[in-house]
Structure formats: C-alpha cells, structure tokens
Design an enzyme around this catalytic site. Structure first.
Site, PDB file in Angstrom:
ATOM      1  N   ASP A 204       0.858  -1.186   0.000  1.00 29.43           N
ATOM      2  CA  ASP A 204       0.000   0.000   0.000  1.00 29.43           C
ATOM      3  C   ASP A 204       0.894   1.236   0.000  1.00 29.43           C
ATOM      4  O   ASP A 204       2.019   1.169  -0.465  1.00 29.43           O
ATOM      5  CB  ASP A 204      -0.953  -0.028   1.202  1.00 29.43           C
ATOM      6  CG  ASP A 204      -2.270   0.686   0.919  1.00 29.43           C
ATOM      7  OD1 ASP A 204      -2.226   1.824   0.424  1.00 29.43           O
ATOM      8  OD2 ASP A 204      -3.341   0.109   1.202  1.00 29.43           O
ATOM      9  N   GLY A 226       4.630  -0.565  -3.929  1.00 27.77           N
ATOM     10  CA  GLY A 226       3.701   0.138  -3.068  1.00 27.77           C
ATOM     11  C   GLY A 226       2.865   1.107  -3.871  1.00 27.77           C
ATOM     12  O   GLY A 226       2.918   1.130  -5.103  1.00 27.77           O
ATOM     13  N   HIS A 227       2.102   1.930  -3.181  1.00 32.30           N
ATOM     14  CA  HIS A 227       1.197   2.874  -3.830  1.00 32.30           C
ATOM     15  C   HIS A 227       1.716   4.306  -3.779  1.00 32.30           C
ATOM     16  O   HIS A 227       0.958   5.242  -3.995  1.00 32.30           O
ATOM     17  CB  HIS A 227      -0.192   2.800  -3.192  1.00 32.30           C
ATOM     18  CG  HIS A 227      -0.873   1.486  -3.420  1.00 32.30           C
ATOM     19  ND1 HIS A 227      -2.117   1.192  -2.885  1.00 32.30           N
ATOM     20  CD2 HIS A 227      -0.504   0.381  -4.117  1.00 32.30           C
ATOM     21  CE1 HIS A 227      -2.470  -0.048  -3.243  1.00 32.30           C
ATOM     22  NE2 HIS A 227      -1.497  -0.548  -3.979  1.00 32.30           N
ATOM     23  N   GLY A 228       2.997   4.482  -3.447  1.00 26.03           N
ATOM     24  CA  GLY A 228       3.597   5.803  -3.483  1.00 26.03           C
ATOM     25  C   GLY A 228       3.482   6.545  -2.165  1.00 26.03           C
ATOM     26  O   GLY A 228       3.270   5.959  -1.105  1.00 26.03           O
TER      27      GLY A 228
END
Length: 343
Positions: A204, A226-228
């Site tokens: 995430d 991940g999502h940054g």
C-alpha cells in the site's frame, strides 16, 4: 586549585533488560508480561532509563507501553533482537494494534526487528477482522525512531498520531507488493515530523499523510513496490483538519503503482491541502507518477459522489533538467466539479 570530575556530574543511566524480568529468547514463550514489567520499572526510574531487548527472538502479544514516565530524561528502548507476533493472527487483529507507545515525553526507539507475521491474515477471505498496526506512537513528544526494521505487518506498519517533534531515520519496512493495506508509515494530527533515509517496500502507501499533519519533511526515501507517497485520504468527515507545509524531496520510486498522490472523498469537507513541495523526485517504472484523485472510493461501494470541497494549493519543484511527468485526474469528474489547484 579546584579539580572537578565530569563523571561526578553525570547522571547514571539505569538499564532494564527484559531477560532479567523473565523474557525468553526462544520465539515461543510469551514474553509480553516480562516486557511490561521491564517497562514499568524503567518508566518509574528517576535516572535516565534504557529498556534493553538483547539478541534473540521474543514472542510478544498485544503490548501497551504508557507514560508519562518519572525521569526528566528521554526513555530509550534499545532493540538488538527480534520481536515476533503470535502465529495466530486473531490474537492481534481484533485489537487493532500490536505495540503501542502512549503519552510519553521523550522517547527513543533504536535498532532491532519487529515481525508481525501477517501472511495468514492477508490470506483471510471470510469474516476477517480489520487487522493490527505493528507499532503506534500516540501522543508522544520528542520522539526518535532509528534503525528499526518492520516486517509483514497485518495492516499499517508504523502510525504517528497526535505527536510533536518526531525524527524517523534509517528504518526499513517490508511486506510483499500484493499484501493489502500494509502502509509503511502513516502520519496524522502531528506537527514537526521528519522521515529520512529509509527504505519502504509494501503493498500500500509507502507513506500516507492524514488530516492534521503540519510541518512534515520526507527526504531520502526509497519507495516501491507500493502505492507511493499519498496525502489522504481526506474528506472522510465534514469537519476535518487540513494538511499543510509538507516537503517531499530526494525520493526514488521504483515499480510503485503511484508516485506522489493526493486523494480525497467526493464530499464537502472543511479539510484542505496547502504548502506542498515535491523536489528532486526520481521515478522508475511508475504507473501514475503524479495523481490527484478527488473521487477516491477504493471499493466502489457507498461512494458519496458529491462535489469535493477540498482546496489544494501546491508547488511542484523539479530538478534543473526540467523533467516533466504526466498528471492524472479522476476522469469521471467534470472540470467544473474539481476544486482548483493554485500556484
């Protein structure tokens, strides 16, 4: 002639080894009680206290370490070993937290490993609990976290909530890229937080920034998978504190879904975002380098679908080469429905 000894004026450090309080370094014996006893003794010490976790593996269940403590000096928690969670995820997941530090003025957590063993929880597909955050700092002032490694959290690895004057550095956070909701570090309702020189690989957000965050510096981070690095999600509530004075610089994104992101639910809110700077960002194989999502609704269920009132005032500062990145907005939102970005 007067001769003074510097050692005579030095306050003696008091050390509290969890093994001396009954902890077993076999990874099987429940050492939660021993850890709590050592903490209580350290917290009641008038000398500068150090709680020590020696080399070895220690099984720890839900653990709440509360202040305020009696010493006017900072509490040091030195971890040379590894703390592991129970193999049965249900022993933690209903509580929401694994290790929590609460209401402490002056705290340093250094070194060591914490392993929440979250794989069984991630595989749950029926009547699943919400999951436990691995380490939470709640209402802590003058906090230092350095050299810590967090692995396989059920949910968010580290939460900084209601804290002031925080320095996080040289931490390593890891979970598989497909592990759900395993944010690396979440900051909310906190002021004066610095996160530097760390590696975060999760399923995430590497770092998520919630309402009430002010004066946050993120620097020298390696993120991906991940999502940054995300601001939000915002506008969960109509009355919500804003996010301001955030600087993200010298960050490398590698193989992440997003780079830098702002996400808010599509509903009216008093929240806002202002004073955000992104500088010297490197992105390698990133799907959405910069994304502003004002209709955030990850499960597409119960989406509010109202005009967003979150106002955004941002600055994007690149390197001298003048590299350009695409900016993606939610295409389902009409241009006149989007709160404007200024500067």
């Amino acid at each position: 002639m007067f001769i003074t000894s510097s050692s005579a004026s030095t306050t003696k450090l008091s050390s509290f080894d969890i093994v001396k309080f009954g902890a077993k370094a076999d990874g099987k014996t429940d050492s939660t009680g021993a850890f709590l006893k050592a903490w209580t003794a350290a917290c009641n010490s008038l000398n500068p206290p150090r709680l020590y976790v020696p080399h070895g593996t220690y099984l720890i269940k839900k653990l709440e370490l509360r202040g305020p403590c009696k010493s006017t000096s900072s509490m040091t928690v030195q971890i040379d070993g590894t703390l592991v969670a129970p193999s049965d995820y249900r022993q933690l997941s209903k509580s929401g937290n694994w290790i929590t530090f609460i209401k402490i003025s002056g705290l340093s957590v250094t070194g060591g490993n914490i392993d929440a063993r979250g794989a069984a929880f991630w595989a749950c597909n029926k009547s699943c609990p919400s999951g436990a955050r691995s380490i939470t700092f709640n209402s802590v002032t003058n906090l230092v976290v350095s050299g810590l490694t967090s692995m396989n959290s059920q949910a968010t690895h580290m939460v900084i909530s209601g804290c002031n004057n925080v320095a996080v550095s040289k931490v390593t956070i890891t979970a598989p890229g497909q592990s759900p909701n395993t944010d690396g570090i979440h900051v909310q309702s906190s002021t004066g937080v610095t996160i530097k020189d760390s590696t975060i690989k999760t399923g995430d957000d590497c770092i998520s920034i919630g309402p009430g965050t002010k004066k946050l510096l993120i620097q020298g981070i390696s993120c991906g998978p991940g999502h940054g690095i995300s601001i939000g999600s915002l506008a969960r509530e109509m009355k919500e504190d804003g996010v301001e004075d955030v600087t993200v610089k010298n960050v490398v994104f590698s193989g992440s879904e997003n780079g830098v992101r702002i996400k808010s639910w599509a509903r009216p809110s008093s929240g806002y975002v202002k004073g955000v700077t992104y500088q010297d960002i490197t992105m390698n194989n990133v799907k959405n380098p910069i994304i502003i999502d004002e209709r955030y609704c990850p499960d597409e269920r119960g989406c509010p679908n109202q005009p967003s009132d979150i106002s955004e005032h941002q600055r994007y500062i690149g390197d001298p080469s003048g590299s350009e990145f695409p900016v993606q907005r939610d295409e389902s939102v009409q241009r006149d429905q989007i709160a404007g970005c200024e500067d």
